[in-house]
Design a protein around this motif. Structure first.
Motif, PDB file in Angstrom:
ATOM      1  N   ASP A 127     -18.001   2.272  -7.293  1.00 25.32           N
ATOM      2  CA  ASP A 127     -17.439   2.868  -8.509  1.00 25.32           C
ATOM      3  C   ASP A 127     -15.954   2.557  -8.593  1.00 25.32           C
ATOM      4  O   ASP A 127     -15.154   3.285  -8.064  1.00 25.32           O
ATOM      5  N   ASN A 128     -15.492   1.501  -9.198  1.00 27.37           N
ATOM      6  CA  ASN A 128     -16.292   0.574  -9.937  1.00 27.37           C
ATOM      7  C   ASN A 128     -15.809  -0.848  -9.671  1.00 27.37           C
ATOM      8  O   ASN A 128     -15.778  -1.692 -10.560  1.00 27.37           O
ATOM      9  N   GLU A 162     -11.655   7.296 -14.927  1.00 28.13           N
ATOM     10  CA  GLU A 162     -11.830   8.510 -14.127  1.00 28.13           C
ATOM     11  C   GLU A 162     -10.994   9.671 -14.653  1.00 28.13           C
ATOM     12  O   GLU A 162     -11.159  10.802 -14.223  1.00 28.13           O
ATOM     13  N   HIS A 215     -14.600  -0.423 -15.860  1.00 24.16           N
ATOM     14  CA  HIS A 215     -13.303   0.179 -15.507  1.00 24.16           C
ATOM     15  C   HIS A 215     -12.860  -0.285 -14.128  1.00 24.16           C
ATOM     16  O   HIS A 215     -13.665  -0.337 -13.198  1.00 24.16           O
ATOM     17  N   ASP A 240     -20.893   0.188 -14.960  1.00 20.86           N
ATOM     18  CA  ASP A 240     -20.233   1.202 -14.141  1.00 20.86           C
ATOM     19  C   ASP A 240     -21.167   1.496 -12.969  1.00 20.86           C
ATOM     20  O   ASP A 240     -22.125   2.235 -13.114  1.00 20.86           O
TER      21      ASP A 240
HETATM   22 ZN   LIG Z   1     -17.275   4.736 -12.702  1.00 24.42          ZN
END
Ligand SMILES: [Zn+2]
Length: 552
Positions: free
Chosen positions: A342-343, A377, A320, A404
């Protein structure tokens, strides 16, 4: 630029021919990708913001440079775009929530955020009104034919509000038909809401208990009473009951008592196959609130490398690109949630894999798709959208390998997974890792349900064998103690905070190890005629088996 040559691996698990052409992965380019994507100029990469535009443009440039072809939406010209449009629905409760409970002849008003956390209705209705609906306890709210388990037993929930326990029936006893202490998908609240809609309930409320939920009431309150995003569904009522929410345990116990029922005793019954829904006699609920719905369009970025022999079969890598955007300031006054690990790190890994495959002299037999998804998210929405509107048929999608958060703490002696799963891919990963002299460490927190919390999961749910790699914890410098300390420090000091920022002193040796494993695993899957599969008893095996005739 420090480069590393990826060599051939003994493909123990798959028996595929070893990869012939070495390809370059660059630790320096990996670091640079993270630095750029997590810089303040990208404003924390929230969907449908200027930060999205910058992120999407940057990822497309990296995919182009790696030699990929556009793999997104089919355009009017017949060619493909670099992106897939992801329309998202946004729902907010407008004004107050009225929620009245009648029990034993007396009525009581409950308060949003206290006894209950009502989610903005996701059915598309702009107003929700429930009048004196009966209330029914449905145990764990599970219908699992492959486990010979059905909590509903044909009970008609139309027009009724159902109360359901969180987690699955063997969480408390630690043994039974649902994987013991480890959470199955049937334990996730997302499953329970979907099943409620299938059962036709007017409302479905999850009873919050801290241990089985794995988080406290504050988390429930904060994440359910503000705005909610969903993919835009043709028939939202098939997935969402009109009223969805959570209810505090103490309020539930009290309500049961007023109906002459013992909550703990019924919970014990719910841990058995013979459980049947129980109506709370003399109890009813009335609710009233307005909902404001809007539509935004975000984007998945998609590059593809067509296969040399079987271009109609696709292996997918996902990561992501989105993060939390700009929000509440931290103690330093920083408001930008940079999301470096992240990420941005997962996207950087995706870019390196694109280079490793794209710059190679020889093509793999099957096509390889590089998919940077949006809105993870907000509830895995980019991957949910892709897998419900697949650009390449899921029946002939070999697997999804997800990334991730990638290791930035240096080389390890092991690799791990975000959630263990009964899928042959996990054995393949163990074998490939062994070829790189890396041990395999199973997910240390199976009860937290990590398998259901990242972008591989929407694929898994639809039967596609999937996994999400996780960094090892046994650091070459400092061992398990140092690895666990680094993890704990990340969770405490940076995870989902403005301090998740790029650090030029990172040791990317561990990231390169993860990339080698991911590359070799992917390449072996792209070069074999075999199809990874679920093991007997896995909850998503039946869905995969449905399309078996399409895989030859
Ligand atoms: Zn993540």
């Amino acid at each position: 630029m420090k480069s590393l040559l990826l060599g051939a691996t003994a493909l123990l698990a798959l028996g595929a021919p070893a990869f012939a052409g070495p390809a370059a992965v660059s630790a320096a380019r990996f670091g640079e990708t993270v630095r750029v994507l997590s810089s303040d100029a990208f404003e924390g990469r929230a969907p449908a913001t200027p930060g999205e535009t910058k992120s999407v443009d940057y990822i497309i440039k990296q995919f182009q440079a790696a030699g990929l072809q556009p793999g997104g939406d089919v355009q009017q010209s017949g060619g493909r775009a670099w992106t897939q449009d992801v329309p998202l629905a946004r729902f907010r409760i407008a004004g107050p929530v009225t929620f009245e409970v009648t029990a034993g002849g007396a009525s009581q008003a409950w308060t949003q955020g206290q006894q209950i956390a009502i989610r903005a209705s996701e059915t598309g209705a702009d107003h929700l009104s429930v009048k004196a609906a009966p209330v029914v306890f449905v145990g764990y709210g599970i219908k699992a034919p492959e486990r010979d388990w059905d909590d509903f037993k044909g009970y008609d929930l139309h027009g009724k509000i159902a109360l359901v326990l969180v987690n699955d029936p063997d969480f408390e006893t630690g043994k039974g038909d649902f994987g013991g202490k480890a959470m199955t998908y049937y334990g996730r609240w997302t499953y329970k809401y979907e099943e409620a809609a299938r059962q036709g309930a007017i409302g479905f409320m999850v009873i919050h208990e801290t241990a089985p939920a794995a988080y406290g009431w504050n988390t429930v309150k904060n994440s359910n009473t503000n705005e909610i995003f969903d993919i835009i569904r043709q028939d939202p009522k098939a997935t969402h009951a009109p009223l969805e929410g959570w209810i505090q345990r103490d309020a539930t116990v009290d309500l049961f008592a007023k109906a002459g029922l013992d909550f703990e005793a019924l919970k014990k019954q719910a841990q058995t196959r013979s459980f049947r829904p129980v109506e709370l006699k003399g109890v009813s609920v009335s609710a009233d609130y307005a909902v404001e719905a809007a539509t935004v369009v975000s984007h998945n970025v998609v590059g593809v490398l067509p296969g040399a022999k079987h271009p109609g079969e696709h292996l997918i890598y996902t990561a992501h690109w989105d993060h939390l955007g700009v929000g509440q300031p931290d103690a330093r006054g920083d408001r930008i949630y940079n999301g470096a690990q992240d990420n941005a790190s997962g996207v950087a890994a995706l870019v390196e894999l694109a280079n490793a495959f794209g710059r190679s002299a020889s093509r793999p037999d099957r096509s390889v798709v590089f998919l940077a998804v949006t809105a993870e998210e907000r509830g895995l929405l980019g991957s949910e959208y892709y897998s419900s509107h697949p650009l390449y048929p899921l029946a002939t999608t070999v697997a999804d390998l997800n990334m991730d958060v990638i290791n930035v703490h240096g080389p390890t002696r092991d690799v791990s997974l975000s959630g263990n799963a009964p899928v042959s891919l996990q054995d393949d990963l163990v074998a490939v890792a062994a070829g790189h002299h890396l041990n395999f460490t199973p997910d240390p927190e199976p009860e937290a349900g990590h398998y259901f919390r990242s972008d591989h999961f929407p694929f898994a749910k639809r039967g596609v064998p999937s996994l999400s790699i996780d960094s090892g914890v046994d650091l070459v410098r400092g061992g398990v103690a140092a690895g666990e300390a680094a993890r704990a420090a990340y969770t405490r000091d940076r995870y989902h905070q403005p301090a998740d920022e790029y650090d030029p002193t990172w040791d990317l040796g561990g990231a390169v190890q993860e990339l080698e494993v991911l590359y070799d695993l992917g390449h072996s899957l792209a070069d074999t005629r075999q199809w990874p599969d679920w093991k007997a008893g896995a909850e998503f095996k039946a869905e995969r088996d449905r399309t078996a005739a399409e895989r030859r």
